[in-house]
Design a protein around this motif. Sequence first.
Motif, PDB file in Angstrom:
ATOM      1  N   VAL A  18       0.834  -1.200   0.000  1.00  0.00           N
ATOM      2  CA  VAL A  18       0.000   0.000   0.000  1.00  0.00           C
ATOM      3  C   VAL A  18       0.874   1.258   0.000  1.00  0.00           C
ATOM      4  CG1 VAL A  18      -1.740   1.282   1.291  1.00  0.00           C
ATOM      5  CG2 VAL A  18      -1.792  -1.228   1.273  1.00  0.00           C
ATOM      6  N   PRO A  19       0.671   2.152  -0.977  1.00  0.00           N
ATOM      7  CA  PRO A  19       1.409   3.419  -0.963  1.00  0.00           C
ATOM      8  C   PRO A  19       1.055   4.214   0.299  1.00  0.00           C
ATOM      9  CG  PRO A  19       0.245   3.109  -3.055  1.00  0.00           C
ATOM     10  CD  PRO A  19      -0.230   2.037  -2.132  1.00  0.00           C
ATOM     11  N   GLU A  20       2.013   4.991   0.783  1.00  0.00           N
ATOM     12  CA  GLU A  20       1.831   5.695   2.054  1.00  0.00           C
ATOM     13  C   GLU A  20       0.573   6.553   2.094  1.00  0.00           C
ATOM     14  OE1 GLU A  20       6.121   6.566   3.504  1.00  0.00           O
ATOM     15  OE2 GLU A  20       4.865   8.260   4.109  1.00  0.00           O
ATOM     16  N   ASP A  21       0.273   7.226   0.999  1.00  0.00           N
ATOM     17  CA  ASP A  21      -0.881   8.131   1.017  1.00  0.00           C
ATOM     18  C   ASP A  21      -2.212   7.384   1.025  1.00  0.00           C
ATOM     19  OD1 ASP A  21      -0.295   7.262  -1.583  1.00  0.00           O
ATOM     20  OD2 ASP A  21      -1.266   8.984  -2.493  1.00  0.00           O
ATOM     21  N   LEU A  22      -2.192   6.072   0.850  1.00  0.00           N
ATOM     22  CA  LEU A  22      -3.437   5.301   0.887  1.00  0.00           C
ATOM     23  C   LEU A  22      -3.530   4.417   2.127  1.00  0.00           C
ATOM     24  CD1 LEU A  22      -3.707   4.274  -2.870  1.00  0.00           C
ATOM     25  CD2 LEU A  22      -5.054   6.001  -1.669  1.00  0.00           C
ATOM     26  N   GLU A  23      -2.567   4.536   3.039  1.00  0.00           N
ATOM     27  CA  GLU A  23      -2.568   3.661   4.217  1.00  0.00           C
ATOM     28  C   GLU A  23      -3.793   3.874   5.094  1.00  0.00           C
ATOM     29  OE1 GLU A  23       1.026   3.605   6.475  1.00  0.00           O
ATOM     30  OE2 GLU A  23       2.072   2.435   4.949  1.00  0.00           O
ATOM     31  N   ASP A  24      -4.223   5.138   5.238  1.00  0.00           N
ATOM     32  CA  ASP A  24      -5.369   5.400   6.109  1.00  0.00           C
ATOM     33  C   ASP A  24      -6.627   4.698   5.605  1.00  0.00           C
ATOM     34  OD1 ASP A  24      -3.852   6.845   7.828  1.00  0.00           O
ATOM     35  OD2 ASP A  24      -4.595   8.814   7.204  1.00  0.00           O
ATOM     36  N   CYS A  25      -6.894   4.820   4.319  1.00  0.00           N
ATOM     37  CA  CYS A  25      -8.127   4.187   3.819  1.00  0.00           C
ATOM     38  C   CYS A  25      -7.964   2.674   3.767  1.00  0.00           C
ATOM     39  CB  CYS A  25      -8.596   4.804   2.504  1.00  0.00           C
ATOM     40  SG  CYS A  25      -7.922   4.173   0.978  1.00  0.00           S
ATOM     41  N   ALA A  26      -6.760   2.189   3.483  1.00  0.00           N
ATOM     42  CA  ALA A  26      -6.552   0.738   3.492  1.00  0.00           C
ATOM     43  C   ALA A  26      -6.806   0.160   4.888  1.00  0.00           C
ATOM     44  CB  ALA A  26      -5.136   0.397   3.044  1.00  0.00           C
ATOM     45  N   LYS A  27      -6.350   0.911   5.919  1.00  0.00           N
ATOM     46  CA  LYS A  27      -6.552   0.463   7.307  1.00  0.00           C
ATOM     47  C   LYS A  27      -8.008   0.573   7.733  1.00  0.00           C
ATOM     48  CE  LYS A  27      -2.065   1.424   9.244  1.00  0.00           C
ATOM     49  NZ  LYS A  27      -1.242   2.400   9.912  1.00  0.00           N
ATOM     50  N   GLU A  28      -8.671   1.634   7.280  1.00  0.00           N
ATOM     51  CA  GLU A  28     -10.082   1.798   7.616  1.00  0.00           C
ATOM     52  C   GLU A  28     -10.865   0.584   7.096  1.00  0.00           C
ATOM     53  OE1 GLU A  28     -11.730   5.494   6.220  1.00  0.00           O
ATOM     54  OE2 GLU A  28     -13.676   5.063   7.136  1.00  0.00           O
ATOM     55  N   ALA A  29     -10.500   0.123   5.913  1.00  0.00           N
ATOM     56  CA  ALA A  29     -11.161  -1.054   5.349  1.00  0.00           C
ATOM     57  C   ALA A  29     -10.874  -2.293   6.196  1.00  0.00           C
ATOM     58  CB  ALA A  29     -10.702  -1.268   3.911  1.00  0.00           C
ATOM     59  N   VAL A  30      -9.621  -2.438   6.647  1.00  0.00           N
ATOM     60  CA  VAL A  30      -9.278  -3.582   7.507  1.00  0.00           C
ATOM     61  C   VAL A  30     -10.171  -3.580   8.734  1.00  0.00           C
ATOM     62  CG1 VAL A  30      -7.498  -4.568   9.007  1.00  0.00           C
ATOM     63  CG2 VAL A  30      -6.868  -3.694   6.744  1.00  0.00           C
ATOM     64  N   GLU A  31     -10.332  -2.377   9.343  1.00  0.00           N
ATOM     65  CA  GLU A  31     -11.113  -2.277  10.586  1.00  0.00           C
ATOM     66  C   GLU A  31     -12.609  -2.400  10.330  1.00  0.00           C
ATOM     67  OE1 GLU A  31      -9.590   1.424  12.002  1.00  0.00           O
ATOM     68  OE2 GLU A  31      -7.615   0.541  12.364  1.00  0.00           O
ATOM     69  N   SER A  32     -13.047  -2.097   9.112  1.00  0.00           N
ATOM     70  CA  SER A  32     -14.485  -2.098   8.828  1.00  0.00           C
ATOM     71  C   SER A  32     -14.990  -3.423   8.264  1.00  0.00           C
ATOM     72  CB  SER A  32     -14.812  -0.991   7.822  1.00  0.00           C
ATOM     73  OG  SER A  32     -14.426   0.268   8.331  1.00  0.00           O
ATOM     74  N   CYS A  33     -14.089  -4.298   7.872  1.00  0.00           N
ATOM     75  CA  CYS A  33     -14.530  -5.581   7.311  1.00  0.00           C
ATOM     76  C   CYS A  33     -15.290  -6.362   8.390  1.00  0.00           C
ATOM     77  CB  CYS A  33     -13.335  -6.396   6.821  1.00  0.00           C
ATOM     78  SG  CYS A  33     -13.832  -8.024   6.208  1.00  0.00           S
ATOM     79  N   PRO A  34     -16.545  -6.739   8.104  1.00  0.00           N
ATOM     80  CA  PRO A  34     -17.366  -7.383   9.143  1.00  0.00           C
ATOM     81  C   PRO A  34     -16.887  -8.783   9.531  1.00  0.00           C
ATOM     82  CG  PRO A  34     -18.530  -7.366   7.042  1.00  0.00           C
ATOM     83  CD  PRO A  34     -17.297  -6.528   6.857  1.00  0.00           C
ATOM     84  N   VAL A  35     -16.078  -9.408   8.689  1.00  0.00           N
ATOM     85  CA  VAL A  35     -15.644 -10.778   8.995  1.00  0.00           C
ATOM     86  C   VAL A  35     -14.116 -10.885   9.151  1.00  0.00           C
ATOM     87  CG1 VAL A  35     -17.648 -11.907   7.961  1.00  0.00           C
ATOM     88  CG2 VAL A  35     -15.693 -11.325   6.511  1.00  0.00           C
ATOM     89  N   ASP A  36     -13.459  -9.729   9.298  1.00  0.00           N
ATOM     90  CA  ASP A  36     -11.999  -9.709   9.481  1.00  0.00           C
ATOM     91  C   ASP A  36     -11.257 -10.496   8.401  1.00  0.00           C
ATOM     92  OD1 ASP A  36     -12.078  -8.082  11.703  1.00  0.00           O
ATOM     93  OD2 ASP A  36     -12.216  -9.745  13.120  1.00  0.00           O
ATOM     94  N   ALA A  37     -11.703 -10.307   7.154  1.00  0.00           N
ATOM     95  CA  ALA A  37     -11.083 -11.061   6.061  1.00  0.00           C
ATOM     96  C   ALA A  37      -9.808 -10.399   5.537  1.00  0.00           C
ATOM     97  CB  ALA A  37     -12.079 -11.223   4.914  1.00  0.00           C
ATOM     98  N   ILE A  38      -9.584  -9.127   5.918  1.00  0.00           N
ATOM     99  CA  ILE A  38      -8.416  -8.428   5.389  1.00  0.00           C
ATOM    100  C   ILE A  38      -7.289  -8.474   6.411  1.00  0.00           C
ATOM    101  CG2 ILE A  38      -7.563  -6.339   4.267  1.00  0.00           C
ATOM    102  CD1 ILE A  38     -10.504  -5.444   3.991  1.00  0.00           C
ATOM    103  N   LYS A  39      -6.182  -9.030   6.008  1.00  0.00           N
ATOM    104  CA  LYS A  39      -5.005  -9.136   6.884  1.00  0.00           C
ATOM    105  C   LYS A  39      -4.002  -8.071   6.475  1.00  0.00           C
ATOM    106  CE  LYS A  39      -7.100 -12.808   8.184  1.00  0.00           C
ATOM    107  NZ  LYS A  39      -8.048 -12.640   9.287  1.00  0.00           N
ATOM    108  N   GLU A  40      -3.340  -7.501   7.444  1.00  0.00           N
ATOM    109  CA  GLU A  40      -2.308  -6.516   7.135  1.00  0.00           C
ATOM    110  C   GLU A  40      -1.005  -6.902   7.802  1.00  0.00           C
ATOM    111  OE1 GLU A  40      -2.361  -2.599   9.009  1.00  0.00           O
ATOM    112  OE2 GLU A  40      -4.147  -3.205  10.110  1.00  0.00           O
ATOM    113  N   SER A  41       0.073  -6.523   7.158  1.00  0.00           N
ATOM    114  CA  SER A  41       1.380  -6.692   7.784  1.00  0.00           C
ATOM    115  C   SER A  41       2.125  -5.373   7.639  1.00  0.00           C
ATOM    116  CB  SER A  41       2.136  -7.843   7.138  1.00  0.00           C
ATOM    117  OG  SER A  41       2.329  -7.578   5.781  1.00  0.00           O
ATOM    118  N   PRO A  42       2.957  -5.049   8.621  1.00  0.00           N
ATOM    119  CA  PRO A  42       3.602  -3.736   8.630  1.00  0.00           C
ATOM    120  C   PRO A  42       4.530  -3.529   7.434  1.00  0.00           C
ATOM    121  CG  PRO A  42       4.117  -4.960  10.644  1.00  0.00           C
ATOM    122  CD  PRO A  42       3.326  -5.857   9.763  1.00  0.00           C
TER     123      PRO A  42
END
Length: 63
Positions: free
Chosen positions: A39-63
């Motif tokens: 994820v490009p730096e300027d899109l990290e906020d929205c990418a993370k918002e999606a991680v937190e908003s997924c109702p079934v925790d299907a999105i995994k993130e790594s630093p």
Amino acid sequence: MEVFVDPDLCISCGTCIDLCPEIYDWDEDGKAKAIEEEVPEDLEDCAKEAVESCPVDAIKESP
Ligand code: SF4
């Protein structure tokens, strides 16, 4: 950060794609996928918002 959608968990609700269409899109099976796993730096906020908003925790993130 990197993101990855687990297609076995995704219920195709569309929330991540609504929140961050630059990073998430539908795959050929109607599940969400990360277009850009790195994820490009300027899109990290929205990418993370999606991680937190997924109702079934299907999105995994790594630093
Ligand atoms: S928010 Fe979660 S369940 Fe909904 S489409 Fe995205 S990955 Fe799938």
